[in-house]
Enzyme design. Sequence first.
Site, PDB file in Angstrom:
ATOM      1  N   HIS A 278       0.841  -1.205   0.000  1.00  0.00           N
ATOM      2  CA  HIS A 278       0.000   0.000   0.000  1.00  0.00           C
ATOM      3  C   HIS A 278       0.874   1.252   0.000  1.00  0.00           C
ATOM      4  CE1 HIS A 278      -3.802   2.171   1.102  1.00  0.00           C
ATOM      5  NE2 HIS A 278      -2.915   3.045   1.564  1.00  0.00           N
ATOM      6  N   GLU A 279       1.865   1.297   0.888  1.00  0.00           N
ATOM      7  CA  GLU A 279       2.722   2.483   0.987  1.00  0.00           C
ATOM      8  C   GLU A 279       3.617   2.622  -0.242  1.00  0.00           C
ATOM      9  OE1 GLU A 279       1.729   4.391   3.142  1.00  0.00           O
ATOM     10  OE2 GLU A 279       0.625   2.974   4.381  1.00  0.00           O
TER      11      GLU A 279
ATOM     12  N   GLU B 120      -5.692   7.384  -1.824  1.00  0.00           N
ATOM     13  CA  GLU B 120      -5.974   6.193  -1.014  1.00  0.00           C
ATOM     14  C   GLU B 120      -6.732   5.111  -1.768  1.00  0.00           C
ATOM     15  OE1 GLU B 120      -4.387   5.807   1.441  1.00  0.00           O
ATOM     16  OE2 GLU B 120      -3.863   7.784   2.202  1.00  0.00           O
TER      17      GLU B 120
ATOM     18  N   HIS C  87       1.855   4.369  -2.992  1.00  0.00           N
ATOM     19  CA  HIS C  87       1.754   5.826  -2.847  1.00  0.00           C
ATOM     20  C   HIS C  87       2.901   6.558  -3.540  1.00  0.00           C
ATOM     21  CE1 HIS C  87      -1.805   6.459  -0.572  1.00  0.00           C
ATOM     22  NE2 HIS C  87      -1.420   5.787   0.494  1.00  0.00           N
TER      23      HIS C  87
END
Length: 851
Positions: free
Chosen positions: A472-473, A495, A476
């Site tokens: 997930h990170e 997000e 980003h």
Amino acid sequence: MDKKLDPSRDDLPLVANTSHILVKHYVLDLDVDFESQVIEGTIVLFLESGNRFKKRSSSTEVACPSESNEACKFRMPEPCQIPVTNTKTFSSKIGYNDFVICGKGEKDTSGKDGNHDNQEQASGISSSKYCCDTGNHGSEEFLLVLDCCDLSVLKVEEVDVAAVPGIEKFTRSPKLRNQIVHELMALPADRWREQLDYYARCSQAPGCGELLFDTDTWSLQIRKTGAQTATDFPHAIRIQYRTKPQGRSVTWTSDQSGRPCVYTVGSPINNRALFPCQEPPVAMSTWQATVRAAASFVVLMSGENSAKPTQLQEDYSSWHYYVTMPMPASTFTIAVGSWTEMKPEICSSNDVATERSFSPSEADFRYIGVCGHMEYPCRFQKASATTQKIIPHRVFAPACLKGACQETLLPLIPPCLSAAHSVLGTHPFSRLDILIVPANFSSLGMASPHIVFLSQSTLTGMSQLCGTRLCHEIAHAWFGLAIGARDWTEEWLSEGFATHLEDVFWAKAQQQLAPHEAREQQELRACLRWRRLQDEVQNSPEEMQVLRPNKEKTGHVSDSGSSVIRHGLNPEKVFMQVHYLKGYFLLRFLAKRLGEDTYFSFLRKFVHTFHGQLILSQDFLQMLLENIPEEKRPELSVGNIFRDWLESSGIPQPLQRERQALAECGLAQQVSAEVSAGDAVHAFPFLPPRAVGPALHPWRGARDRRRRRATTVAKWVRVNRRPRKRKRKDREEVFEKLLPDQLVLLLEHLLEQKTVTPRTLQSLERIYRLSEQDAEVRHRWCELIVKHKYTKAYRDVERFLQEDQAMGIYLYGELMLSEDPRQQHLARRCFELSREQMDKSSAEVVAEMLF
């Protein structure tokens, strides 16, 4: 600032007048003092005025008097002679009553905190004194407005960049300071090292006269007497300031080893309590920073370089970082603590990240097309970077977490980085640091340029939670950082994409999984997210469920550039997941409609087109629809997607239809038929046919796995209904091993049971070792403990509230709502133990629950 800007209590103001003038580069020079819990130093801002605010009448810019050779060595000179004006002559016009009178020998009228007297400070930004036009096209001075909060500003001065030795080498106007700054900022990208060097030299140049300034709750306002427009205003200014211990941009705490540390917390107010800045996303800038701290501390920061400490004196070191890719100031991150670099016990060849050299023919390969962003040294145009699957990376944590990092985190980084590259292509950033932050961190993770914060909660149990959060990170880096939302209310652009991509990255990172096994895991996670979205829309205000709340006004700002982020300060917003979930389901819907190959091929093209830029929802949607075949676009339009997904509350209609189709299909009925115990079908109304991840037997068929999953639920229902005493001949149930997401779904279903006996709970814990599972599973386990007052396991709840603070807020509410004296005492005791170290926003929410 604009008179009409009057945010409600929970709205976040962005007050910087970015339409008039922009900060293009920051140079920070800071000292970190753990005894006083203060960061103190200077920040130099290099500014660029907007063309439409050019000075109407020409005049020659005042240059500093010629300096002696000694002064050129950056000895502080006497200030330039600036006419001293009685502030009362203009305060009656615009309401600024307490500007500093700058110049040698003037009295400092600031209070103990460094702020100048301001009777209206407590009223926020709706004061009438903001009626002035900060563009100032008439006779009044131009006003620079910066976002600033919880800071003590001590001094503001113009920087005499003309005094820098050698500056004449690249400027045609060595005596005109603003022209020097303009030409410095205009250097081509391939001269970035020289540019950074001169930024640093200019930042150390002597002052050239102090500037008038004032502060209020949300801003720092600066003016120069006689400077009527942004063009006239100094384009290099230095601000001397210090943070406050209670400032909301950083948290002072202790790490897991009990040693002091400080780090940026991803606060709703972003970095304005760390340094004065322009917060609006449009103010994209570069930065460089020198940070000094005691030699026992490690300084980590958003920076392209892997900084090493420079010994200054005994027990004192300096660290220097820089960034050449322009990004919003809100993405700046710093962490100072006694971190230890974690290295694998055995270095695998797969962990080595290098940019290999190319033959002349290979080196000619670049993505076809010119980058659309402002000029900077872009990795997308660097042939060796485009094929670099694994970028250099380091892991830092307190020494006590070494074993957990080596066992869980370190092996995951190379495959997750490689998986991300296989999906989206070039990594936007050249390196990555990962820091395991203290227990009071209010999230499972946070991504910033070149650095990711991970919660210690990701290190427990199996690798799934750590792997998915890491993915997930990493996502980003593309969506949220390299491509940012131009309007912060469109959080889903960051997000939603990261949530959707985490599943895709994680599926590719698990190379041992067959494609159908990976799909089943993704369907299971979709099922869990569906349940969370249902809970979210049932338990949150409708107005906070809208992904594009400003509708047709999205991206609009006032004439000065100021704006308001709706609900930006609402404490509930921190804990909401609607932007993650609805954004995820929209992208999942589009990928299914277009076909995954078509969708991800487009997504790579989109990244190449928009990296280094800010976007709105329509930028993504319009390009998507323009790049897909007509036959795949029935009923798809930007307007329809806005209406159904982005501008309405509740669950989108297309998602409702998908849910009904899943529930009605034959395989779902087949699962329900397996639940043979009484009213179990009614207890578990939604078991999607493909919402089942594989058990630990991947060779078995999907139908068998679905049958086992449903049977597992039924078995636990039967166990729970058996009388305490049973005959010896009764058959023992045999339970399969389950993946963490399967356990989460099982526990959520059991939470829907009105009664679960202590004997059943004891069996659950023993068979699945629930206290050793990851934080997601343990959270549901703690909910079961609280709901059914299972006192034998209260120690698990206490441990969770102490060690998993990012996820424990909900449990405090459950403990208090139970109205059970023992549970309420447990909640208050845990809160008192962790209150001082807890994230400030979380502490406020919990205190409201408890007292």
